[in-house]
Design a protein around this motif. Structure first.
Motif, PDB file in Angstrom:
ATOM      1  N   LEU A  15     -33.513 -25.832  13.156  1.00  0.00           N
ATOM      2  CA  LEU A  15     -32.178 -26.311  13.464  1.00  0.00           C
ATOM      3  C   LEU A  15     -31.151 -25.331  12.921  1.00  0.00           C
ATOM      4  N   LEU A 146     -22.639 -38.631  16.637  1.00  0.00           N
ATOM      5  CA  LEU A 146     -23.481 -39.735  16.158  1.00  0.00           C
ATOM      6  C   LEU A 146     -22.684 -40.793  15.416  1.00  0.00           C
ATOM      7  N   LEU A 158     -28.699 -42.468  15.236  1.00  0.00           N
ATOM      8  CA  LEU A 158     -29.585 -41.592  15.996  1.00  0.00           C
ATOM      9  C   LEU A 158     -29.945 -42.173  17.360  1.00  0.00           C
ATOM     10  N   LEU A 161     -28.768 -40.654  20.709  1.00  0.00           N
ATOM     11  CA  LEU A 161     -29.466 -39.557  21.381  1.00  0.00           C
ATOM     12  C   LEU A 161     -30.424 -40.049  22.460  1.00  0.00           C
ATOM     13  N   ARG A 170     -29.017 -33.154  27.292  1.00  0.00           N
ATOM     14  CA  ARG A 170     -30.114 -32.325  26.782  1.00  0.00           C
ATOM     15  C   ARG A 170     -30.846 -31.597  27.901  1.00  0.00           C
ATOM     16  N   VAL A 177     -25.693 -32.049  17.079  1.00  0.00           N
ATOM     17  CA  VAL A 177     -25.221 -33.371  16.663  1.00  0.00           C
ATOM     18  C   VAL A 177     -24.211 -33.219  15.532  1.00  0.00           C
ATOM     19  N   ALA A 181     -25.288 -36.940   9.841  1.00  0.00           N
ATOM     20  CA  ALA A 181     -26.670 -36.453   9.777  1.00  0.00           C
ATOM     21  C   ALA A 181     -27.018 -36.005   8.365  1.00  0.00           C
ATOM     22  N   HIS A 185     -33.091 -36.705   8.356  1.00  0.00           N
ATOM     23  CA  HIS A 185     -33.063 -36.868   9.815  1.00  0.00           C
ATOM     24  C   HIS A 185     -33.557 -35.633  10.558  1.00  0.00           C
ATOM     25  N   HIS A 188     -36.755 -35.623  12.857  1.00  0.00           N
ATOM     26  CA  HIS A 188     -36.604 -36.484  14.036  1.00  0.00           C
ATOM     27  C   HIS A 188     -35.638 -35.863  15.034  1.00  0.00           C
ATOM     28  N   LEU A 189     -34.564 -35.260  14.540  1.00  0.00           N
ATOM     29  CA  LEU A 189     -33.615 -34.598  15.433  1.00  0.00           C
ATOM     30  C   LEU A 189     -34.297 -33.485  16.220  1.00  0.00           C
ATOM     31  N   VAL A 194     -32.839 -31.571  19.612  1.00  0.00           N
ATOM     32  CA  VAL A 194     -31.581 -31.068  19.060  1.00  0.00           C
ATOM     33  C   VAL A 194     -31.793 -29.649  18.540  1.00  0.00           C
ATOM     34  N   VAL A 197     -27.120 -28.797  13.996  1.00  0.00           N
ATOM     35  CA  VAL A 197     -26.677 -30.003  13.302  1.00  0.00           C
ATOM     36  C   VAL A 197     -25.519 -29.664  12.374  1.00  0.00           C
TER      37      VAL A 197
END
Length: 221
Positions: A15, A146, A158, A161, A170, A177, A181, A185, A188-189, A194, A197
């Motif tokens: 990320l 979010l 979340l 999403l 997406r 996002v 956050a 997270h 999972h993102l 994603v 972030v």
């Protein structure tokens, strides 16, 4: 002070991380800009005008004083009305928040930047609205909110999403996002597709937080 383990966790989950300097005093915010870039992160700056009455954004002084050598690492997030002047430096990324799916006007007049994104609250959009705006504005990416924009800090939702408009976004563009956050997270993102972030308080260890932690015999993870 930057919490390196937050940056490391974002990198582990592939990320791109932006640190929000929204709640920091001017001199602290400028110092954090340098620290973020030195640690490989991006600087997220919220510019919020009076059309969003709940919150004051980063003051203009901070935006104007960011050294040119950092501009490529700045993500400018505009939450402003249609009449707000947009005479900003050419930062690495600029994001226009669109409140009305039928009016992408702010996105159409974004200042020059390395990348031009839009942000939206997916519960207010239909998938066909997302497609239309993407075809019209041709953004480089879409930032999914979010939490309510320009609101006081709250926990990330979340489930936003999973809404049809977010799924559509997406499928069309890279998505990021923003709003609540936390490091827990990140995995999972990433699973939800994603790519970037925005993180605020969870990233910065401020003087006040350090003092509180010392009184309690340590700091929270």
């Amino acid at each position: 002070m930057i919490r390196q383990r937050v940056l490391d966790k974002a990198e582990f989950n592939r990320l791109d991380l932006s640190g929000s300097i929204l709640d920091l005093p001017v001199e602290d915010a400028l110092a954090m800009c340098d620290a973020l870039v030195a640690h490989g992160g991006r600087v997220h700056i919220d510019v919020i005008d009076e059309t969003y009455p709940r919150r004051i954004g980063v003051v203009d002084e901070v935006v104007r004083r960011i050294p040119r050598r950092l501009w490529d690492a700045v993500e400018l997030h505009l939450m402003v009305g249609p009449d707000q002047p947009l005479d900003y430096p050419r930062f690495g990324r600029v994001v226009a928040h669109l409140r009305d799916p039928r009016d992408p006007g702010l996105a159409e007049r974004l200042p020059l930047a390395g990348e031009r994104w839009i942000s939206l609250e997916p519960q207010l959009w239909q998938p066909e609205d997302v497609r239309t705006v993407v075809e019209t504005v041709r953004p480089d990416g879409i930032l999914i909110m979010l939490t309510p924009p320009a609101d006081a800090p709250t926990a990330a939702n979340l489930d936003r999403l999973l809404l049809p408009s977010a799924v559509e976004a997406r499928s069309l563009r890279p998505i990021g996002v923003d709003g609540g956050a936390r490091p827990e997270h990140f995995a999972h993102l990433a699973e939800l597709g994603v790519s970037s972030v925005v993180v605020g308080r969870a990233l910065f260890q401020t003087t006040k937080a350090r003092a509180t932690g010392a009184e309690q015999g340590g700091t929270s993870p």
